[in-house]
Every structure is written in C-alpha cells, then in structure tokens.
Design a protein around this motif. Structure first.
Motif, PDB file in Angstrom:
ATOM      1  N   GLU A   1       0.824  -1.210   0.000  1.00 55.90           N
ATOM      2  CA  GLU A   1       0.000   0.000   0.000  1.00 55.90           C
ATOM      3  C   GLU A   1       0.857   1.259   0.000  1.00 55.90           C
ATOM      4  N   LYS A   2       2.054   1.163   0.542  1.00 54.06           N
ATOM      5  CA  LYS A   2       2.925   2.337   0.640  1.00 54.06           C
ATOM      6  C   LYS A   2       3.847   2.493  -0.562  1.00 54.06           C
ATOM      7  N   GLY A   3       3.880   1.500  -1.436  1.00 49.07           N
ATOM      8  CA  GLY A   3       4.756   1.577  -2.613  1.00 49.07           C
ATOM      9  C   GLY A   3       5.403   0.253  -2.909  1.00 49.07           C
ATOM     10  N   LEU A   4       6.576   0.291  -3.509  1.00 51.15           N
ATOM     11  CA  LEU A   4       7.328  -0.912  -3.840  1.00 51.15           C
ATOM     12  C   LEU A   4       8.342  -1.189  -2.733  1.00 51.15           C
ATOM     13  N   HIS A   5       8.190  -2.347  -2.114  1.00 49.24           N
ATOM     14  CA  HIS A   5       9.073  -2.726  -1.006  1.00 49.24           C
ATOM     15  C   HIS A   5      10.188  -3.607  -1.564  1.00 49.24           C
ATOM     16  N   VAL A   6      11.417  -3.153  -1.422  1.00 48.66           N
ATOM     17  CA  VAL A   6      12.574  -3.845  -1.992  1.00 48.66           C
ATOM     18  C   VAL A   6      13.431  -4.427  -0.875  1.00 48.66           C
ATOM     19  N   ARG A   7      13.674  -5.717  -0.966  1.00 44.89           N
ATOM     20  CA  ARG A   7      14.657  -6.352  -0.094  1.00 44.89           C
ATOM     21  C   ARG A   7      15.969  -6.449  -0.854  1.00 44.89           C
ATOM     22  N   TYR A   8      17.070  -6.153  -0.189  1.00 44.98           N
ATOM     23  CA  TYR A   8      18.371  -6.240  -0.832  1.00 44.98           C
ATOM     24  C   TYR A   8      19.424  -6.695   0.173  1.00 44.98           C
ATOM     25  N   VAL A   9      20.524  -7.198  -0.373  1.00 49.06           N
ATOM     26  CA  VAL A   9      21.616  -7.712   0.453  1.00 49.06           C
ATOM     27  C   VAL A   9      22.833  -6.830   0.233  1.00 49.06           C
TER      28      VAL A   9
ATOM     29  N   ALA B   1      24.482  -8.559   4.538  1.00 50.29           N
ATOM     30  CA  ALA B   1      23.401  -8.216   5.473  1.00 50.29           C
ATOM     31  C   ALA B   1      22.128  -7.854   4.713  1.00 50.29           C
ATOM     32  N   GLU B   2      20.994  -8.367   5.157  1.00 53.06           N
ATOM     33  CA  GLU B   2      19.716  -8.066   4.511  1.00 53.06           C
ATOM     34  C   GLU B   2      19.182  -6.716   4.963  1.00 53.06           C
ATOM     35  N   ARG B   3      18.689  -5.932   4.007  1.00 52.57           N
ATOM     36  CA  ARG B   3      18.094  -4.640   4.281  1.00 52.57           C
ATOM     37  C   ARG B   3      16.857  -4.482   3.407  1.00 52.57           C
ATOM     38  N   SER B   4      16.098  -3.412   3.638  1.00 56.28           N
ATOM     39  CA  SER B   4      14.909  -3.177   2.813  1.00 56.28           C
ATOM     40  C   SER B   4      14.606  -1.690   2.739  1.00 56.28           C
ATOM     41  N   VAL B   5      13.813  -1.315   1.733  1.00 60.43           N
ATOM     42  CA  VAL B   5      13.416   0.066   1.541  1.00 60.43           C
ATOM     43  C   VAL B   5      12.103   0.078   0.768  1.00 60.43           C
ATOM     44  N   THR B   6      11.276   1.101   0.988  1.00 57.03           N
ATOM     45  CA  THR B   6      10.021   1.260   0.253  1.00 57.03           C
ATOM     46  C   THR B   6      10.081   2.550  -0.555  1.00 57.03           C
ATOM     47  N   VAL B   7       9.800   2.434  -1.847  1.00 55.00           N
ATOM     48  CA  VAL B   7       9.953   3.565  -2.757  1.00 55.00           C
ATOM     49  C   VAL B   7       8.810   3.590  -3.767  1.00 55.00           C
ATOM     50  N   ASP B   8       8.776   4.654  -4.570  1.00 53.13           N
ATOM     51  CA  ASP B   8       7.784   4.765  -5.651  1.00 53.13           C
ATOM     52  C   ASP B   8       8.238   4.031  -6.908  1.00 53.13           C
ATOM     53  N   ALA B   9       9.531   4.057  -7.156  1.00 47.05           N
ATOM     54  CA  ALA B   9      10.067   3.454  -8.386  1.00 47.05           C
ATOM     55  C   ALA B   9      11.388   2.759  -8.080  1.00 47.05           C
ATOM     56  N   VAL B  10      11.595   1.631  -8.764  1.00 48.34           N
ATOM     57  CA  VAL B  10      12.831   0.864  -8.638  1.00 48.34           C
ATOM     58  C   VAL B  10      13.476   0.794 -10.017  1.00 48.34           C
ATOM     59  N   CYS B  11      14.748   1.176 -10.101  1.00 49.54           N
ATOM     60  CA  CYS B  11      15.450   1.225 -11.386  1.00 49.54           C
ATOM     61  C   CYS B  11      16.581   0.199 -11.385  1.00 49.54           C
ATOM     62  N   LEU B  12      16.642  -0.618 -12.452  1.00 48.42           N
ATOM     63  CA  LEU B  12      17.604  -1.715 -12.535  1.00 48.42           C
ATOM     64  C   LEU B  12      18.473  -1.599 -13.780  1.00 48.42           C
ATOM     65  N   ASN B  13      19.756  -1.883 -13.639  1.00 48.64           N
ATOM     66  CA  ASN B  13      20.654  -1.991 -14.791  1.00 48.64           C
ATOM     67  C   ASN B  13      21.829  -2.877 -14.409  1.00 48.64           C
ATOM     68  N   PHE B  14      21.890  -4.070 -15.020  1.00 46.26           N
ATOM     69  CA  PHE B  14      22.993  -4.988 -14.754  1.00 46.26           C
ATOM     70  C   PHE B  14      23.687  -5.367 -16.060  1.00 46.26           C
ATOM     71  N   GLY B  15      24.029  -4.331 -16.812  1.00 48.89           N
ATOM     72  CA  GLY B  15      24.711  -4.527 -18.070  1.00 48.89           C
ATOM     73  C   GLY B  15      23.782  -4.310 -19.253  1.00 48.89           C
ATOM     74  N   PHE B  16      24.254  -4.712 -20.425  1.00 50.05           N
ATOM     75  CA  PHE B  16      23.517  -4.445 -21.666  1.00 50.05           C
ATOM     76  C   PHE B  16      23.566  -5.664 -22.582  1.00 50.05           C
ATOM     77  N   GLN B  17      22.582  -5.728 -23.480  1.00 51.64           N
ATOM     78  CA  GLN B  17      22.556  -6.722 -24.550  1.00 51.64           C
ATOM     79  C   GLN B  17      22.578  -5.985 -25.886  1.00 51.64           C
ATOM     80  N   PRO B  18      23.465  -6.359 -26.800  1.00 49.19           N
ATOM     81  CA  PRO B  18      23.483  -5.710 -28.115  1.00 49.19           C
ATOM     82  C   PRO B  18      22.167  -5.936 -28.868  1.00 49.19           C
TER      83      PRO B  18
END
Length: 548
Positions: free
Chosen positions: A325-333, A337-354
């Motif tokens: 209800e509060k947004g996107l809840h992200v768990r990360y390591v 150590a495990e942590r978490s955060v709640t945000v409106d938007a999550v942006c991902l980039n782990f390299g590129f594909q030609p």
C-alpha cells in the motif's frame, strides 16, 4: 502549450512534446496494461524494446506508450489482455522505395557520426531512427526542441544532430525497421509511410538495451530500467517517482541517480554490485591514464552525489520487490546483510545486450563473448561485417561505449562512402577501447547466474513463464532452444525473446555441455518488431513492383 487527453475516462494534461508514458507517469499512473494472467504492466525499457507499456489509443490497441507522442483529444485506455478483434481501419501509409548510397539504422552517437563522415565524403545518406528526436540512449535529447540542454552531454548530442542535418543527412525519425533481406534491403515503417530501402552500403548502429536482474517482482509497474528513468527525466523532465531506488552495475547507475536527485527526486538507495573502486586502484589509475578528462568527470559525479548525501552502497544486490500500500518494497543484500526500503520506483541496470537482430537476420558472423555473456559481431578494421557492404558500429556489435562508437562511426562512414581511412581515427579508437577495458575492470562484479533465479520469478515477462516452468520443461531434456520454446512458449511474446533468450541460451548450453554460439539463441524472424498488416501489404506492393 498544454494539451489534454483522457486515460480510462480521466482527463490528463501534459506538455505538447510529451510521450504518453511521460504524461501518464507524471500524472501518477504506473500500470498501463493487463496480461493474460491479470497482472499489471507499465513502463520498463523506455525505448520500445520490451513491449510492456502497451495502451489502446483511439480504439487502436498495442500502441507503445513510451514511443507514442501525446496528442490533444486522444482517448487512451488501459490495454486488456486480448483486445477486441474488431480493430478500426488501418492507417493508410504511402509506400516509397529509396536507394541511397549509404543507409544508417540508428541515430545515436555512432550512427550520427557515421552520417556526418559519409556526407563529408560525398555520399547520399539516409538515417533511420525510432525516436521522435535522434540522439540515442547516450545523448538522450529532449522531446522539446526549444528546451535548454540539461548538461554538456545533452548539448553535445544536440550539436551532433544539428551537424548531421547541416551536412545534408536525410533523417527519417519515428521510423522502425521490421525486416532485413539480402541485398541488403531494409523494410521500415513510419507513422505515415512504409519504406523499402536498397542502399549501396548499410551501416547498423542500433545500440544496446539494458539487462535487468530477474528477481521476484521485476515485472511490477514502477520497476523499470535505469535508462528508462533517465529517458523520462532527460527527454521529458518527468521523474519516475518522488522516492526512488537504483540497483545495478556500472557508472550509468550513479550518473542517473545524480540526475534524478538534481531533478528533485529523493534517492533512497544507490546500490552498486561491484566493490568500491578504491579497492581496484590499478584499474582506476589506468582509467586516469587513458582518458584523464573522462575519469575526472566520474570523480566529480561521485563527489556531487556525496554533497547531496547520497553514497553508493557497494557489494549490494536486490533480492525481491513486492507491491504494498505504501509503494514498492525492496529487499536487498548489502555486504551479506539483509536490508529493505520502500519507494515509488525501482530502477535496474545490470549490463547491456546488443541489439543485433538485423545483423543476425542478414547472416553476419558472430562470436560469443563469455565476459559479457553476449554475441559480438566479427568485423574488419573498417567495421565491415562478414556480409559484404554491411557495416556494424557501436554497442550493437558488442559493448564498447559511446566514445568508441563515435570513432567507429567515422571509420565506417568513410569506408561505406568509399573514402580512405584517417589513421588518427584508429589511434583514438584504441585509446577509447583501452579506457573501456579499465572501466570494466573497476566495475567487475560477480552477478547471480541464471540457474540461481528463484522458481516463482518470471523468466519470460511477455508469456509469463516462470523459472519453475522452465525447469519443468528442461527436465524433459530438450535438445535445442527451439524445442524448449515450443514446450513453454518462452520467447514467443511481442519482445521476441530479447530478455529471456540470453538466460535460456546460457542454461541450455551449460546443460548440454556445448559452447554458446549464434545458433544457441532463438532464431531471428521477420518482423523483428511488431507491425500492422497494412504496412506489410504496402511493402509487398513495393517488392512486387520491383520484381515486375
């Protein structure tokens, strides 16, 4: 000028230069369509690759919000899983045959540089670009031609576009290639035209698209690539959300974090998969030696982030995203150590594909690059591929960065026009490539393997095939990727396997104990991008006239 349109009967206002995706995001909407399994989807790639931001516009389904300009009076609706078959009449387009000396596909750093070089050598040049304004992913031009560039990078891109036009390049914007045949011959569609183009020489400069990290929740609305968030801001001055988290691997993640922060976003997390750069001092010093100006630019970027209270969290990977209800809840390591955060938007980039679909269709020779887990085009010193009169430049050939792409563009542009090479270009190219090698060493990271994707995670976002379903099909020991495709429908969606193919190809190759090669991937097919029947019919008319 402000214009108005409706989205699901709600009036939306936006700037006349906005895309539908930007206008809807600015208005607070994240979900644009429904899938077969009643899941929601929204903006993901921001560049017309993923096909997930589809909406119905004025009764016409399957319109990509990220590539569709907003117009006054539009009636836009959330796209249902199966739009009605009684679609409105097709758009009438004029059919046109073009025979330029040089055809360039892609209006980014490399394509524009190639156009200028070829024109300076006296060749007639036509350049095709999918975007309303050329510039590509690196230069990302504003949708408003009157807007002041945000920084020197955007200003340099604007100058490059103007230089290409001044040189006499014919630029066909909002033009999408959907077919490539021997000759070479290219089939493309614009909003008001269908083109059959038979150039003397062809330069492919289609760039690359971003790799996500396939974790639970990566298909949720509000989860997008870092590049998509950058496009929203740089091209349309729209933030992906008020509070954002960025996860990835490479300098683009930090750059976009700073840009969004400058735009007023609260950057809650900036996470980098690699170790801190000071732990790789030799590679960092090599970067400084190869290109001091560019290295200093990176140092200044990190300093500006720190002044804003944003510090990169190294050795950090996201593990799960959930909608709350509060947004996107992200768990990360982070460092174990495990942590978490709640945000409106999550942006991902782990390299590129030609983006090498056109090159594969034309039969260009490719070799698998295990370091980056992608295919790299075999090229000559002038960037010509194994197919005569077909050149390949920039990241579609195998990742190399924008500065190298610009030099490759100059080399290929002159060669395609029949002009002699400039020795300094090759010297500069080697310098840029050496810098890029050092940069990759600085950002080297151990990323999760495809085999480690959790069972509930979608591997194919179009057909909603999970890792568990993929594993079940693999248990039957399919002999090739085509058999797996038929068993699961993986790779059969609108994006044609652009995200799932590299994952599945790698898993299959390791299971069978075979090296990865071009044939390990799904076979490219025409159309390489979705196109309506009217465009294909018009193209057939052109081809029939030529045969007659």
């Amino acid at each position: 000028m402000t214009l108005f349109f409706t989205f699901d009967d709600t009036e939306i206002s936006c700037a006349e230069t906005d895309s539908l995706a930007a206008a809807l995001t600015q208005a607070g909407y994240r979900a644009f369509r429904k899938t077969e399994k009643d899941a929601q989807r929204g903006v993901f790639c921001g560049m017309g690759v993923c096909q997930d931001c589809l909406v119905t516009v004025d009764g016409r389904p399957n319109q990509r919000a990220c590539m569709t300009p907003a117009r006054d009076g539009m009636v836009v609706q959330t796209q249902v899983a199966r739009p009605p078959l009684t679609a409105p009449a097709q758009v009438l387009r004029r059919a046109q045959k073009l025979t330029p000396d040089v055809l360039i596909v892609g209006g980014g750093a490399g394509g524009l540089s190639a156009a200028i070089a070829a024109r300076e050598a006296g060749a007639e040049v036509v350049l095709l670009d999918e975007r309303k304004v050329p510039g590509g992913q690196y230069f990302k031009q504003s949708g408003d031609p009157r807007a002041t560039p945000l920084d020197t990078q955007q200003a340099s891109g604007k100058a490059l576009v103007e230089a290409a036009l001044t040189a006499g390049t014919r630029i066909l914007a909002q033009t999408e290639v959907w077919g490539a045949f021997d000759g070479p011959q290219i089939m493309a569609t614009a909003p008001d035209a269908v083109y059959a183009i038979a150039p003397r020489t062809l330069i492919i400069a289609t760039g690359a698209y971003e790799r996500p990290l396939m974790i639970p929740g990566w298909t949720l609305p509000g989860v997008m690539t870092v590049g998509a968030a950058q496009t929203l801001w740089r091209s349309y001055r729209t933030l992906p959300g008020k509070r954002v988290a960025l996860f990835g691997n490479g300098p683009l993640v930090a750059q976009v974090a700073l840009e969004l922060a400058d735009g007023g976003a609260d950057v809650a997390v900036l996470a980098e998969a690699a170790a801190a750069p000071w732990r790789r001092a030799p590679a960092a010093l090599d970067m400084m030696r190869r290109d001091p100006a560019l290295a200093r630019k990176g140092i200044a970027m990190l300093a500006n982030l720190r002044r804003k209270g944003i510090r990169a969290r190294h050795d950090t990977l996201p593990s799960e995203i959930r909608k709350t209800e509060k947004g996107l809840h992200v768990r990360y390591v982070q460092g174990g150590a495990e942590r978490s955060v709640t945000v409106d938007a999550v942006c991902l980039n782990f390299g590129f594909q030609p983006q090498n679909e056109i090159l594969r269709l034309l039969g260009a020779d490719m070799q698998y690059d295990p370091r980056f887990d992608h295919l790299r085009v075999t090229r000559s010193r002038t960037c010509e591929t194994s197919v005569s009169n077909v050149f390949s430049i920039g990241d579609c050939s195998g990742l190399g960065g924008a500065p190298a792409a610009m030099v490759e563009g100059r080399i290929a542009g002159r060669a395609a026009a029949g002009a002699p090479p400039v020795p300094q270009d090759h010297d500069n190219l080697e310098r840029h490539r050496a810098f890029q090698q050092a940069l990759w060493r600085v950002y080297s990271a151990d990323l999760p393997r495809p085999e480690d994707i959790t069972p509930e995670t979608h591997v194919c976002r179009c057909e909603e095939v999970t890792k568990a379903e993929l594993d079940a099909a693999l248990a039957d020991d399919p002999t090739d990727i085509g058999a797996l495709k038929r068993a699961t429908r993986i790779g059969m969606g609108r994006c044609q396997g652009r995200y799932c193919a590299p994952v599945v190809a790698g898993i299959m190759a390791r299971r069978l104990g075979k090296p990865l090669e071009d044939l390990s991937y799904f076979a490219p097919r025409i159309p390489i991008k979705p196109v309506d029947i009217a465009a294909i019919t018009a193209a057939e008319t052109l081809l029939d006239q030529e045969d007659g």
